[in-house]
Design an enzyme around this catalytic site. Structure first.
Site, PDB file in Angstrom:
ATOM      1  N   HIS A 310     -23.786  42.540 -62.341  1.00  0.00           N
ATOM      2  CA  HIS A 310     -24.520  43.114 -63.465  1.00  0.00           C
ATOM      3  C   HIS A 310     -25.118  44.445 -63.035  1.00  0.00           C
ATOM      4  O   HIS A 310     -25.546  44.575 -61.889  1.00  0.00           O
ATOM      5  CB  HIS A 310     -25.643  42.161 -63.914  1.00  0.00           C
ATOM      6  CG  HIS A 310     -26.133  42.453 -65.292  1.00  0.00           C
ATOM      7  ND1 HIS A 310     -27.067  43.428 -65.541  1.00  0.00           N
ATOM      8  CD2 HIS A 310     -25.793  41.922 -66.486  1.00  0.00           C
ATOM      9  CE1 HIS A 310     -27.279  43.469 -66.836  1.00  0.00           C
ATOM     10  NE2 HIS A 310     -26.519  42.572 -67.443  1.00  0.00           N
ATOM     11  N   ASP A 367     -22.365  35.664 -69.107  1.00  0.00           N
ATOM     12  CA  ASP A 367     -21.048  35.313 -69.632  1.00  0.00           C
ATOM     13  C   ASP A 367     -20.315  34.258 -68.813  1.00  0.00           C
ATOM     14  O   ASP A 367     -19.284  33.753 -69.239  1.00  0.00           O
ATOM     15  CB  ASP A 367     -20.164  36.570 -69.704  1.00  0.00           C
ATOM     16  CG  ASP A 367     -20.710  37.560 -70.702  1.00  0.00           C
ATOM     17  OD1 ASP A 367     -21.110  37.122 -71.788  1.00  0.00           O
ATOM     18  OD2 ASP A 367     -20.744  38.764 -70.396  1.00  0.00           O
TER      19      ASP A 367
END
Ligand code: ACO
Length: 433
Positions: A310, A367
């Site tokens: 991320h 996700d």
């Protein structure tokens, strides 16, 4: 005491740059006057070090794995709130009273249906159309049915925001379900007043004209949690896009439709679809995950461990922790076992103990596990990013509102370092080699 300014030395001259401090103590060197005073701009490819705005919506501390909406921790909201209450919190800045929440819900319910013309337009897309393309197109088209809510006249559009927000939060779900049904060649069903937000979405997705599908309350609750966890994430790619479009004065419908396009990419919201495809491929190939991990570490392979890493989190994404726990619950409620969950957990374990991922602080993001729940609910993988978009709608609306309410309206317009050709003369076509 005011913060000490930064001193920038350029060509032996010193320039004083103020330092801003956010409410959680983050510091930013204010370069707003830099170009005028020094003739220089800053260069920050990918904006990793650039604060493009002041915002009061969401706070993230990526090093510590903290996420808060309007000051409330994501863990507490996930446990005690609902998607609709959280949507209110994001848009209006405070938790609603019972009367405010009831009025908000009613407005959303009143707006559940889409116009017949829009439904017909939806059925005209080819079956090959990706639902994210359909969603983006139809959200912008939706504005055409509400010319009074999206005039591109800022003060007017802001005054109509309560209605525009309810229209979008409600109808994005109906449009999403209709896009799915049109693709599957199924006739539409209409929203049911007795069902809550997620119950209605599941009904719109899976019921048949003469046979309502059974809505398991735990499944509707799990979906509600997924939407809540996606509701905002400060200045990510799609939200920055919404803000960028809004900064030019565009109305809410146009701005969020652009947000859907930005969300679609596999490095952003499209990762949830990519994760499940990756897990299915690993399962099909009989790999225990180790071959895939090796490929993800090999830069020449072009492979990444989807759902890992991320830009902001250099720690476990707090949303991933909550979703992972929910995975077990949903599979249990539905009496399912999914081998993909075992593969995902093996991949996570292997990656978290691998020096490549450890050195780069790569952890599971939101996700990584969400697709397993969505798959268990029966939502096809092409719809995963659409679910993300439904969840992100309140966040986009909150950021549009922040831009629209800003005392100084300033169009977003970054600079560049030009590295192309310098001035040259036009060559007639017959003289070109
Ligand atoms: N698998 C393997 N290696 C990775 C991964 C991954 N998933 N993510 C990052 N890396 C490596 C990069 O190759 C790079 O290595 P290097 O330093 O040796 O060159 C290093 O880690 C840093 O990666 P960047 O791409 O520079 O990090 P950035 O902050 O730009 O990207 C991103 C973040 C796009 C999320 C990236 O981690 C990624 O591609 N992840 C997979 C896709 C994904 O899951 N996206 C969803 C993000 S969450 C969301 O949008 C809702």
């Amino acid at each position: 005491m005011p913060e000490k300014p930064a001193i920038l030395k350029l060509d032996d001259k010193e320039f004083v740059l103020p330092v801003l401090v956010g409410s959680e103590g983050e510091r930013a060197v204010d370069v707003r006057t830099l170009r005028d005073t020094t003739g220089h701009i800053t260069f920050d490819d990918g904006y990793g070090n650039t604060g493009a705005c002041e915002s009061g919506v969401t706070f993230i501390d990526g090093e510590k794995g903290i996420l808060r909406y309007r000051g409330y921790s994501i863990e507490e909201l996930a446990e005690k709130s609902t998607f609709i209450e959280t949507a209110y919190l994001l848009i209006y800045g405070q938790l609603p009273s019972a009367a405010q929440l009831a009025a908000f819900k009613e407005r959303i319910l009143d707006n559940a249906q889409v116009h017949e013309g829009l439904r017909i337009a939806l059925s005209g897309f080819p079956s090959t159309a990706h639902p994210m393309a359909v969603l983006s197109a139809t959200l912008n088209t939706l504005g055409c049915y509400y010319p009074e809510l999206g005039t591109n006249e800022r003060a007017h559009d802001l005054a109509q925001l309560d209605e525009a927000a309810a229209v979008l939060i409600s109808k994005v779900r109906t449009l999403a379900a209709l896009a799915h049904r049109a693709k599957e060649g199924q006739p539409p069903v209409y929203p049911k007043p007795g069902l809550n937000y997620c119950g209605n979405f599941l009904h719109l997705m899976f019921s048949q004209p003469n046979a309502d599908s059974e809505i398991h309350p735990e499944v509707a609750k799990a979906l509600d949690l997924i939407l809540l966890l996606h509701a905002d994430h400060e200045q990510n790619c799609s939200t920055s896009t919404v803000r960028m479009v809004a900064s030019g004065g565009a109305n809410l419908f146009a701005s969020v439709s652009a947000g859907v396009c930005a969300l679609w990419g596999p490095l952003h919201g499209g990762a949830n679809q990519a994760v499940i495809e990756m897990l299915e491929e690993i399962h099909r190939s009989g790999d225990d995950g180790s071959r895939f991990i090796a490929a993800a570490k090999d830069k020449s392979s072009g492979v990444r461990l989807m759902g890992f890493g991320h830009r902001v989190y250099k720690n476990y994404d707090p949303r991933a922790k909550i979703i992972k726990a929910q995975c077990d619950k949903v599979l249990k409620v539905l009496g399912r076992k999914d081998p993909l969950l075992d593969i995902a957990m093996r991949l996570e374990d292997a990656a978290l103990n691998d020096p490549y991922f450890k050195q780069r602080n790569l952890y599971p993001n939101v996700d990584f596990y969400s697709g397993i729940i969505l798959k268990a609910i029966g939502i096809p993988s092409e719809m995963f990013t659409v679910i993300f978009a439904i969840g992100r709608m309140p966040g986009w609306i909150s950021h549009w509102k922040e831009i629209a309410e800003a005392p100084k309206q300033k169009i977003h317009r970054p600079r560049q370092v030009y590295v192309g050709e310098t001035l040259r003369s036009y060559v007639p076509i017959e003289k070109r080699g």
